[in-house]
Design a protein around this motif. Structure first.
Motif, PDB file in Angstrom:
ATOM      1  N   ARG A  26      65.708  57.192 121.168  1.00 22.91           N
ATOM      2  CA  ARG A  26      67.157  57.023 121.091  1.00 22.91           C
ATOM      3  C   ARG A  26      67.483  55.547 121.229  1.00 22.91           C
ATOM      4  N   GLU A  27      68.362  55.062 120.376  1.00 21.71           N
ATOM      5  CA  GLU A  27      68.767  53.650 120.429  1.00 21.71           C
ATOM      6  C   GLU A  27      69.589  53.376 121.673  1.00 21.71           C
ATOM      7  N   TYR A  28      69.371  52.215 122.254  1.00 24.81           N
ATOM      8  CA  TYR A  28      70.163  51.779 123.402  1.00 24.81           C
ATOM      9  C   TYR A  28      70.658  50.371 123.104  1.00 24.81           C
ATOM     10  N   ASP A  29      71.938  50.161 123.247  1.00 23.28           N
ATOM     11  CA  ASP A  29      72.540  48.846 123.047  1.00 23.28           C
ATOM     12  C   ASP A  29      73.143  48.407 124.372  1.00 23.28           C
ATOM     13  N   LYS A  30      72.538  47.404 124.995  1.00 18.77           N
ATOM     14  CA  LYS A  30      73.002  46.976 126.317  1.00 18.77           C
ATOM     15  C   LYS A  30      74.414  46.421 126.298  1.00 18.77           C
ATOM     16  N   HIS A  31      74.947  46.140 125.109  1.00 19.97           N
ATOM     17  CA  HIS A  31      76.315  45.647 124.997  1.00 19.97           C
ATOM     18  C   HIS A  31      77.309  46.784 124.799  1.00 19.97           C
ATOM     19  N   GLY A  32      76.800  48.018 124.660  1.00 20.30           N
ATOM     20  CA  GLY A  32      77.669  49.184 124.579  1.00 20.30           C
ATOM     21  C   GLY A  32      78.333  49.407 123.238  1.00 20.30           C
ATOM     22  N   ASP A  33      77.863  48.741 122.188  1.00 20.05           N
ATOM     23  CA  ASP A  33      78.488  48.876 120.874  1.00 20.05           C
ATOM     24  C   ASP A  33      77.405  49.126 119.830  1.00 20.05           C
ATOM     25  N   ARG A  34      76.811  50.311 119.858  1.00 18.39           N
ATOM     26  CA  ARG A  34      75.697  50.569 118.959  1.00 18.39           C
ATOM     27  C   ARG A  34      76.134  50.754 117.505  1.00 18.39           C
ATOM     28  N   TRP A  35      77.422  50.847 117.241  1.00 18.29           N
ATOM     29  CA  TRP A  35      77.881  51.065 115.870  1.00 18.29           C
ATOM     30  C   TRP A  35      77.986  49.763 115.093  1.00 18.29           C
ATOM     31  N   ASP A  36      78.168  48.645 115.764  1.00 16.73           N
ATOM     32  CA  ASP A  36      78.207  47.348 115.088  1.00 16.73           C
ATOM     33  C   ASP A  36      76.764  46.866 114.966  1.00 16.73           C
ATOM     34  N   ARG A  37      76.149  47.070 113.800  1.00 12.25           N
ATOM     35  CA  ARG A  37      74.726  46.853 113.619  1.00 12.25           C
ATOM     36  C   ARG A  37      74.380  45.486 113.031  1.00 12.25           C
ATOM     37  N   GLN A  38      75.345  44.720 112.614  1.00  8.02           N
ATOM     38  CA  GLN A  38      75.069  43.453 111.958  1.00  8.02           C
ATOM     39  C   GLN A  38      74.423  42.460 112.924  1.00  8.02           C
ATOM     40  N   ASP A  39      73.287  41.883 112.512  1.00 13.11           N
ATOM     41  CA  ASP A  39      72.551  40.880 113.294  1.00 13.11           C
ATOM     42  C   ASP A  39      72.195  41.375 114.692  1.00 13.11           C
ATOM     43  N   LYS A  40      71.852  42.635 114.809  1.00 14.15           N
ATOM     44  CA  LYS A  40      71.575  43.208 116.128  1.00 14.15           C
ATOM     45  C   LYS A  40      70.210  43.876 116.124  1.00 14.15           C
ATOM     46  N   SER A  41      69.499  43.736 117.226  1.00 12.23           N
ATOM     47  CA  SER A  41      68.278  44.508 117.409  1.00 12.23           C
ATOM     48  C   SER A  41      68.504  45.428 118.601  1.00 12.23           C
ATOM     49  N   PHE A  42      67.959  46.612 118.512  1.00 16.39           N
ATOM     50  CA  PHE A  42      68.175  47.620 119.541  1.00 16.39           C
ATOM     51  C   PHE A  42      66.962  47.758 120.433  1.00 16.39           C
ATOM     52  N   GLU A  43      67.196  48.257 121.632  1.00 13.32           N
ATOM     53  CA  GLU A  43      66.134  48.685 122.522  1.00 13.32           C
ATOM     54  C   GLU A  43      66.133  50.208 122.424  1.00 13.32           C
ATOM     55  N   TYR A  44      65.081  50.839 122.930  1.00  7.47           N
ATOM     56  CA  TYR A  44      64.941  52.284 122.743  1.00  7.47           C
ATOM     57  C   TYR A  44      64.560  52.984 124.036  1.00  7.47           C
ATOM     58  N   LEU A  45      64.981  54.240 124.128  1.00  2.63           N
ATOM     59  CA  LEU A  45      64.591  55.144 125.206  1.00  2.63           C
ATOM     60  C   LEU A  45      63.894  56.337 124.569  1.00  2.63           C
ATOM     61  N   CYS A  46      62.766  56.767 125.153  1.00  2.00           N
ATOM     62  CA  CYS A  46      62.145  57.998 124.669  1.00  2.00           C
ATOM     63  C   CYS A  46      63.095  59.150 125.017  1.00  2.00           C
ATOM     64  N   LYS A  47      62.894  60.294 124.387  1.00  2.00           N
ATOM     65  CA  LYS A  47      63.815  61.422 124.613  1.00  2.00           C
ATOM     66  C   LYS A  47      63.854  61.849 126.074  1.00  2.00           C
ATOM     67  N   GLY A  48      62.694  61.839 126.747  1.00  2.00           N
ATOM     68  CA  GLY A  48      62.653  62.242 128.147  1.00  2.00           C
ATOM     69  C   GLY A  48      63.479  61.321 129.032  1.00  2.00           C
ATOM     70  N   CYS A  49      63.296  60.011 128.863  1.00  2.00           N
ATOM     71  CA  CYS A  49      64.053  59.048 129.669  1.00  2.00           C
ATOM     72  C   CYS A  49      65.531  59.066 129.311  1.00  2.00           C
ATOM     73  N   PHE A  50      65.831  59.256 128.031  1.00  2.00           N
ATOM     74  CA  PHE A  50      67.229  59.336 127.607  1.00  2.00           C
ATOM     75  C   PHE A  50      67.915  60.508 128.294  1.00  2.00           C
TER      76      PHE A  50
END
Length: 90
Positions: A26-50
């Motif tokens: 699952r994508e995690y965006d530490k800035h809280g705006d995962r929908w604005d994808r331009q010039d952004k890299s995401f961090e991830y959580l496995c399903k269990g941790c999510f």
């Protein structure tokens, strides 16, 4: 049909450190705006941790992560700082 452009890609869970298929994460965006994808890299959580973390209170989480230098320092230093900051919040 066409597959995802990320088929076969693996990512590392920021909570447990395990590698998993991007499609199983699952994508995690530490800035809280995962929908604005331009010039952004995401961090991830496995399903269990999510599943475990999405039910936890998040009030102030992003500010605490930033204050603990998440992504800016080594894991041991980050965990120590995050733990100290979290204890201060209680």
């Amino acid at each position: 049909m066409f597959g995802s452009r990320h088929d076969g890609e693996t990512v590392t869970c920021i909570a447990c450190g395990e590698e998993c298929a991007r499609s199983d994460a699952r994508e995690y965006d530490k800035h809280g705006d995962r929908w604005d994808r331009q010039d952004k890299s995401f961090e991830y959580l496995c399903k269990g941790c999510f599943t475990e973390t999405c039910r936890q209170p998040r009030d102030g989480l992003e500010a605490t992560l930033a204050a603990a230098d998440a992504g800016e320092t080594d894991r041991e230093t980050f965990l120590r700082q995050f733990h100290e900051l979290s204890d201060d919040r209680q």
